[in-house]
Design an enzyme around this catalytic site. Structure first.
Site, PDB file in Angstrom:
ATOM      1  N   ASP A   1     -12.259   7.112   3.278  1.00 32.10           N
ATOM      2  CA  ASP A   1     -11.040   6.943   4.070  1.00 32.10           C
ATOM      3  C   ASP A   1     -10.604   5.476   4.159  1.00 32.10           C
ATOM      4  OD1 ASP A   1      -8.892   7.713   5.565  1.00 32.10           O
ATOM      5  OD2 ASP A   1     -10.026   8.101   7.417  1.00 32.10           O
TER       6      ASP A   1
ATOM      7  N   LYS B   1     -10.296  13.284   7.253  1.00 31.94           N
ATOM      8  CA  LYS B   1      -9.823  13.022   8.621  1.00 31.94           C
ATOM      9  C   LYS B   1      -9.768  14.330   9.410  1.00 31.94           C
ATOM     10  CE  LYS B   1      -6.694   9.153   7.501  1.00 31.94           C
ATOM     11  NZ  LYS B   1      -7.328   8.100   8.316  1.00 31.94           N
TER      12      LYS B   1
ATOM     13  N   LYS C   1       0.858  -1.194   0.000  1.00 30.28           N
ATOM     14  CA  LYS C   1       0.000   0.000   0.000  1.00 30.28           C
ATOM     15  C   LYS C   1       0.890   1.238   0.000  1.00 30.28           C
ATOM     16  CE  LYS C   1      -3.210   2.756   2.871  1.00 30.28           C
ATOM     17  NZ  LYS C   1      -4.077   2.835   4.057  1.00 30.28           N
TER      18      LYS C   1
ATOM     19  N   GLU D   1      -9.432   3.655   1.910  1.00 34.31           N
ATOM     20  CA  GLU D   1      -8.883   3.648   0.550  1.00 34.31           C
ATOM     21  C   GLU D   1      -7.815   2.581   0.335  1.00 34.31           C
ATOM     22  OE1 GLU D   1      -7.665   5.369   2.905  1.00 34.31           O
ATOM     23  OE2 GLU D   1      -5.510   5.161   2.642  1.00 34.31           O
TER      24      GLU D   1
ATOM     25  N   ASP E   1       1.587   6.575   5.306  1.00 33.82           N
ATOM     26  CA  ASP E   1       0.608   5.613   4.805  1.00 33.82           C
ATOM     27  C   ASP E   1       1.121   4.846   3.574  1.00 33.82           C
ATOM     28  OD1 ASP E   1      -1.802   4.441   5.421  1.00 33.82           O
ATOM     29  OD2 ASP E   1      -3.003   5.810   4.208  1.00 33.82           O
TER      30      ASP E   1
ATOM     31  N   ARG F   1      -7.639  -0.570   1.198  1.00 42.56           N
ATOM     32  CA  ARG F   1      -8.158  -1.859   0.720  1.00 42.56           C
ATOM     33  C   ARG F   1      -8.570  -1.772  -0.749  1.00 42.56           C
ATOM     34  NH1 ARG F   1     -12.583  -1.757   5.372  1.00 42.56           N
ATOM     35  NH2 ARG F   1     -10.900  -0.488   6.247  1.00 42.56           N
TER      36      ARG F   1
ATOM     37  N   ASP G   1      -2.672  10.368   3.080  1.00 39.04           N
ATOM     38  CA  ASP G   1      -4.059   9.977   3.270  1.00 39.04           C
ATOM     39  C   ASP G   1      -4.809  11.056   4.048  1.00 39.04           C
ATOM     40  OD1 ASP G   1      -6.471   8.710   3.587  1.00 39.04           O
ATOM     41  OD2 ASP G   1      -5.738   7.146   4.950  1.00 39.04           O
TER      42      ASP G   1
HETATM   43  N1  BES Z   1      -4.293   4.909   6.663  1.00 39.48           N
HETATM   44  C1  BES Z   1      -5.412   4.650   7.481  1.00 39.48           C
HETATM   45  C2  BES Z   1      -5.117   3.708   8.644  1.00 39.48           C
HETATM   46  C3  BES Z   1      -4.125   4.188   9.680  1.00 39.48           C
HETATM   47  C4  BES Z   1      -4.574   4.650  10.888  1.00 39.48           C
HETATM   48  C5  BES Z   1      -2.776   4.106   9.449  1.00 39.48           C
HETATM   49  C6  BES Z   1      -3.684   5.052  11.852  1.00 39.48           C
HETATM   50  C7  BES Z   1      -1.874   4.493  10.420  1.00 39.48           C
HETATM   51  C8  BES Z   1      -2.330   4.971  11.621  1.00 39.48           C
HETATM   52  C9  BES Z   1      -6.533   4.023   6.648  1.00 39.48           C
HETATM   53  O1  BES Z   1      -6.558   4.392   5.316  1.00 39.48           O
HETATM   54  C10 BES Z   1      -7.819   4.474   7.247  1.00 39.48           C
HETATM   55  O2  BES Z   1      -8.083   5.632   7.233  1.00 39.48           O
HETATM   56  N2  BES Z   1      -8.594   3.532   7.775  1.00 39.48           N
HETATM   57  C11 BES Z   1      -9.846   3.827   8.378  1.00 39.48           C
HETATM   58  C12 BES Z   1     -10.832   2.820   7.905  1.00 39.48           C
HETATM   59  C13 BES Z   1     -12.261   3.114   8.273  1.00 39.48           C
HETATM   60  C14 BES Z   1     -12.729   4.356   7.536  1.00 39.48           C
HETATM   61  C15 BES Z   1     -13.118   1.940   7.910  1.00 39.48           C
HETATM   62  C16 BES Z   1      -9.661   3.758   9.880  1.00 39.48           C
HETATM   63  O3  BES Z   1      -8.934   2.898  10.352  1.00 39.48           O
HETATM   64  O4  BES Z   1     -10.224   4.611  10.566  1.00 39.48           O
HETATM   65 ZN    ZN Z   2      -4.789   4.989   4.491  1.00 36.84          ZN
HETATM   66 MN    MN Z   3      -7.651   6.180   4.982  1.00 32.77          MN
END
Ligand code: BES
Ligand code: ZN
Ligand code: MN
Length: 505
Positions: A355, A285, A273, A357, A296, A359, A278
């Site tokens: 967010d 966010k 990834k 993204e 990320d 996956r 992000d």
């Molecule tokens: N890049 C983030 C996950 C992340 C969180 C990485 C903290 C490093 C530290 C990912 O893209 C994300 O935003 N995931 C969301 C998913 C949710 C919207 C289903 C999350 O974990 O809040």
């Molecule tokens: Zn992300």
């Molecule tokens: Mn994200």
């Protein structure tokens, strides 16, 4: 950092600093309040004599990461002697030794010392660590400890250790190759950490592709980088759905390693990834902490670093890395919650949260890897905040669709001394990613968030044995530790390199 092996008697070595490990051989637990029984893990009588007083004074206990520096130690040719505590003898392992080497480096480099000698612990429990593994642990730990991410500070002191000598017992010749291999692995880990450390304005998808190409040319790998046209032409609708919102062009980076004599029926696919920033997209966010989302792309940087190590170590197994690099931005062109995207595999995805993204881009990365003929897949991604809720900053999450492949990975992971923990992929969790209007949704809500993200990916790995590493909580050190700086950790690289080497014909 130069590294070499020596079989000299430690007290006879001329060095800026001799490092010796002290273990606590007391039997009971600390809670039972028994007195520490510090033991100097060096059979050289002159060294034992030199530390006799400081040990009997009770100042040295052998507690983990306790450091004691003596100047001009009597009877030794070394200018200094550093005692590093390794904790309870009965818990000592190569993983502990790796951290001690890192801690020694960080203690010494701060004092402007440029070179030192590390005496491998050699008695009792420590003697149970094979010499190969011990050399490996010390080299890897020292390189990891030597890295600091203060690249952009104008008053950067660039204090680094230049030379490390490891004192071993007996003939050092058979340990030479272990030392060289671990240098390659550790330097690749630091290469990855450098990529992760870059802010998003200095590590756009295009720049990541350039860094991958430059590395590939240096080590003799094939590297192709494709842009938006190819992504659309391959019908990577999930990847493009994320990339369409950014003015910064995405990159699909493919690194190929195909050695002579590799088994015909194994082709490993490594998918990373590479979200270079992000923001969350339209499901934006909060501002607080958003700056951290430059990391990320750690999964992508890990796979690029793994390929560097593989190209230099030359195992006999075919490996292809696929990196999906893009920004996740809100804009007039960005995808919106409720949109439906058709992935490369033909599956339709309802976008609930822009967010989620990672996956999406990995879905098409995994599908492409299968199309290229990969027989086994591994992906690495800073995928979910939920994995941090589940495992904190200590363990990375492992998901595996195949127990045999998991066993191989778990063994490699143990050798590499990285902390990871397996999480489940039961069919029951599939419920969470059902959609009313499409095949699946991209976000299943709060509960079991790391698992639903993995279940989503599984839809695209299909029946190909697959492992997913969620490194969201472990790719960035929130605090400095005695053995490692605050910042990018390079987690998963060592396990992955060891895993790939395990397939060598
Ligand atoms: N890049 C983030 C996950 C992340 C969180 C990485 C903290 C490093 C530290 C990912 O893209 C994300 O935003 N995931 C969301 C998913 C949710 C919207 C289903 C999350 O974990 O809040
Ligand atoms: Zn992300
Ligand atoms: Mn994200």
């Amino acid at each position: 950092m130069n590294t070499n092996l020596s079989s000299s008697v430690p007290s006879q070595l001329e060095t800026d600093c001799l490092v010796v490990v002290v273990l606590d051989r007391s039997e009971k637990d600390q809670s039972e309040k028994d007195k520490p029984a510090p033991s100097v893990e060096c059979s050289d009588a002159a060294v034992r004599e030199a530390v006799k007083d400081v040990i009997s004074s009770g100042e040295v206990t052998g507690k983990t990461f306790e450091t004691t520096l003596l100047h001009r130690p009597a009877g030794l040719k070394a200018k200094r002697l550093l005692l590093v505590g390794g904790g309870k003898a009965k818990n000592f392992s190569a993983a502990e030794l790796r951290k001690l080497a890192g801690a020694a480096v960080r203690t010494l480099k701060e004092k402007s010392i440029r070179s030192f000698t590390f005496a491998l612990p050699e008695n009792g429990v420590a003697a149970g660590i094979p010499a190969n593994d011990a050399v490996r642990a010390v080299v890897e730990g020292a390189f990891v400890g030597n890295f600091d991410p203060d690249y952009y500070k104008s008053d950067r002191k660039d204090q680094k250790i230049d030379a490390l000598t490891i004192v071993v017992q007996g003939d050092p010749k058979p340990l030479e190759s272990a030392m060289q291999a671990s240098r390659i692995v550790a330097e690749s880990q630091n290469f990855t950490r450098d990529l992760v450390n870059e802010p998003s304005n200095r590590m756009t998808p295009t720049m990541m592709a350039e860094r991958a190409k430059k590395m590939a040319a240096e080590v003799g790998l094939t590297c192709e980088a494709y842009g938006a046209d190819k992504i659309r032409q391959l019908k990577m609708g999930a990847f493009w759905g994320v990339a369409q919102g950014s003015d910064e062009p995405p990159a699909l980076i493919v690194l190929r390693y195909e050695p002579e004599g590799a088994a015909k029926d194994v082709h490993l696919g490594l998918v990373g990834k590479g979200v270079t920033f992000d923001t969350g997209g339209i499901s934006i966010k909060p501002a607080d902490g958003m700056e951290k989302m430059k990391y990320d792309m750690a999964g992508a940087a890990t796979m690029i670093g793994v390929m560097r190590a593989i190209a230099l170590l030359k195992p006999k197994v075919k490996v292809t890395a696929i990196v999906c690099a893009t920004e996740n931005m809100p804009s007039g062109k960005a995808q919106k919650p409720g949109d439906v995207q058709i992935a490369m595999s033909g599956k339709s995805i309802e976008i609930i949260n822009t967010d989620a993204e990672g996956r999406l881009i990995l879905a098409d990365g995994l599908c492409y890897a299968r199309q290229l003929g990969c027989t086994h897949l591994v992906d690495a991604a800073t995928l979910t905040g939920a994995v941090v809720v589940a495992l904190g900053y200590v363990n990375a999450g492992i998901f595996a669709s195949d127990d045999q492949m998991y066993e191989r990975f778990a063994n490699a992971n143990k050798q590499a001394g990285e902390k990871m923990w397996r999480l489940p992929l039961d069919d029951e969790y599939k419920e969470i990613i059902k959609s009313n209007i499409a095949d699946i949704v991209n976000s299943g809500g709060r509960y079991g968030g790391a698992i639903s993200a993995a279940m989503f990916l599984k839809e695209f790995a299909e029946d190909t044995p697959w492992i997913h590493l969620d490194i969201a909580g472990t790719a960035w050190m929130e605090e400095a530790k005695p053995w490692i700086a605050k910042g990018p950790s390079g987690i998963a690289l060592r396990s992955l390199v060891e895993f790939v080497r395990g397939w060598s014909a």
